[in-house]
Scaffold this motif. Structure first.
Motif, short mmCIF file in Angstrom:
data_model
loop_
_atom_site.label_atom_id
_atom_site.label_comp_id
_atom_site.label_asym_id
_atom_site.label_seq_id
_atom_site.Cartn_x
_atom_site.Cartn_y
_atom_site.Cartn_z
N ALA A 146 58.62 -10.15 48.35
CA ALA A 146 57.74 -10.91 49.25
C ALA A 146 57.79 -12.40 48.91
O ALA A 146 57.85 -13.25 49.80
CB ALA A 146 56.31 -10.38 49.15
N ILE A 147 57.73 -12.71 47.61
CA ILE A 147 57.77 -14.11 47.18
C ILE A 147 59.08 -14.77 47.61
O ILE A 147 59.09 -15.87 48.18
CB ILE A 147 57.60 -14.21 45.65
N GLN A 148 60.19 -14.10 47.35
CA GLN A 148 61.49 -14.67 47.71
C GLN A 148 61.61 -14.90 49.21
O GLN A 148 62.11 -15.94 49.65
CB GLN A 148 62.61 -13.73 47.22
N SER A 149 61.14 -13.96 50.00
CA SER A 149 61.22 -14.12 51.46
C SER A 149 60.33 -15.25 51.94
O SER A 149 60.71 -16.02 52.82
CB SER A 149 60.82 -12.81 52.14
N VAL A 213 54.90 -17.85 30.49
CA VAL A 213 55.03 -16.90 31.60
C VAL A 213 55.67 -17.57 32.80
O VAL A 213 56.59 -17.02 33.44
CB VAL A 213 53.65 -16.31 31.97
N ILE A 214 55.22 -18.78 33.12
CA ILE A 214 55.74 -19.51 34.28
C ILE A 214 57.22 -19.84 34.11
O ILE A 214 58.01 -19.72 35.06
CB ILE A 214 54.90 -20.79 34.51
N LEU A 215 57.62 -20.23 32.92
CA LEU A 215 59.03 -20.53 32.66
C LEU A 215 59.90 -19.29 32.90
O LEU A 215 60.99 -19.39 33.48
CB LEU A 215 59.21 -21.03 31.22
N LEU A 221 63.14 -16.25 39.46
CA LEU A 221 63.13 -16.45 40.91
C LEU A 221 63.24 -17.89 41.36
O LEU A 221 63.28 -18.15 42.57
CB LEU A 221 61.84 -15.86 41.50
N GLY A 222 63.26 -18.85 40.43
CA GLY A 222 63.23 -20.25 40.83
C GLY A 222 61.81 -20.67 41.14
O GLY A 222 60.85 -20.09 40.66
N GLY A 223 61.66 -21.69 41.98
CA GLY A 223 60.32 -22.20 42.30
C GLY A 223 59.86 -23.24 41.28
O GLY A 223 60.34 -23.29 40.15
N THR A 224 58.91 -24.06 41.68
CA THR A 224 58.42 -25.12 40.82
C THR A 224 57.32 -24.61 39.90
O THR A 224 56.71 -23.55 40.14
CB THR A 224 57.84 -26.28 41.65
N ARG A 225 57.04 -25.39 38.87
CA ARG A 225 55.95 -25.03 37.97
C ARG A 225 54.62 -24.98 38.73
O ARG A 225 53.80 -24.08 38.52
CB ARG A 225 55.85 -26.02 36.81
#
Length: 272
Positions: A146-149, A213-215, A221-225
């Motif tokens: 869901a996040i990736q989409s 965890v965020i790193l 999946l990528g994405g910003t901090r």
């Protein structure tokens, strides 16, 4: 040794990131939520963060570990209905449901049937938005799929089911609880106590070290901090009385709509 279901999705990282999977009492078994639901019911694992709906199916046989869940009050960010038309226009159309979740599938039905009076047709398939949209007018995805989409910003309506549930009920929503068969208590009581303590400690450590965890999420999946910080800010990994109220609301509606054969009762162990 306790066979523990390990959910690999990013929303579960605060449960598992700091858990010592080499602990002599732990054997980790990786699967999606529906996999753990089936494994726990079949006796193939001893404990898992299962779908709240699956607890409702087996509540007479299961106990819940206190102060552990995956819950939100409002936006969840990883349980999303992607639709070619507005929700109210889905009546008689087709929705492709992920095969990776039980709670979210039945949450979708509650929102559409009970609250909006919308009765679509359903089919179940693997989590791929493009393939789902080839055969359906809407698609339910959960977790990392869901996040990736959503990150790809598809040209469609995007409904966060946590937000929709809050708007309709005013309640929080609990998607998963940690459960185990009550029959395990007769021979593994002390081990269950130890595992529960380890899970709580791992959760607390993660919530105090969310940069780690965020790193890991960015690597996965990528994405910003800032995206991931906002994503995790909405989650509650405990299970207090307010969250219990929302969980009871959900399970009660599942029973009233005939999705469950009996009205579940929440039973916790160890008692606090």
């Amino acid at each position: 040794m306790i066979r523990i279901g390990h959910n690999p999705n990013t929303n579960m990282l605060p449960m598992f990131h700091f858990l010592d999977k080499n602990h002599p009492l732990i054997e980790a078994v990786i699967a999606e939520p529906t996999g753990h639901n089936a494994m726990l019911a079949a006796g193939e694992i001893d404990m898992a963060p299962i779908s709240a709906f699956s607890y409702g199916e087996h509540w007479k046989d299961y106990a819940i570990l206190p102060n552990l869940s995956v819950s939100t009050k409002g936006r969840v960010g990883s349980i999303i209905l992607f639709s070619k038309v507005p929700l109210n226009d889905l009546d008689g159309l087709t929705i492709a449901l992920t095969d990776a979740s039980a709670t979210s599938v039945n949450l979708t039905k509650i929102i559409l049937h009970h609250y909006l009076g919308v009765i679509p047709h359903y089919l179940t398939m693997s989590s791929n938005l493009q393939e789902m949209f080839l055969v359906a007018d809407a698609a339910l995805l959960i977790g990392d799929a869901a996040i990736q989409s959503a990150l790809l910003q598809p040209d469609c309506y995007i409904y966060d089911l946590g937000e929709e549930w809050l708007k309709l009920t005013g309640c929080s929503m609990t998607y998963a609880v940690w459960a185990f068969p009550k029959s395990l208590l007769s021979e593994r009581e002390q081990e269950i106590r130890i595992i529960h303590k380890l899970l709580i400690e791992a959760k607390v450590k993660a919530l105090c070290n969310m940069d780690d965890v965020i790193l890991t999420c960015q690597t996965m999946l990528g994405g910003t901090r800032s995206f991931w910080a906002g994503y995790f800010a909405q989650f509650n990994y405990g299970l207090d009385s307010s969250l219990e109220c929302g969980l009871n609301k959900y399970l009660g509606l599942c029973f009233e709509l005939g999705l469950l054969p009996s009205r579940p009762v929440l039973e916790f162990w160890p008692k606090e």
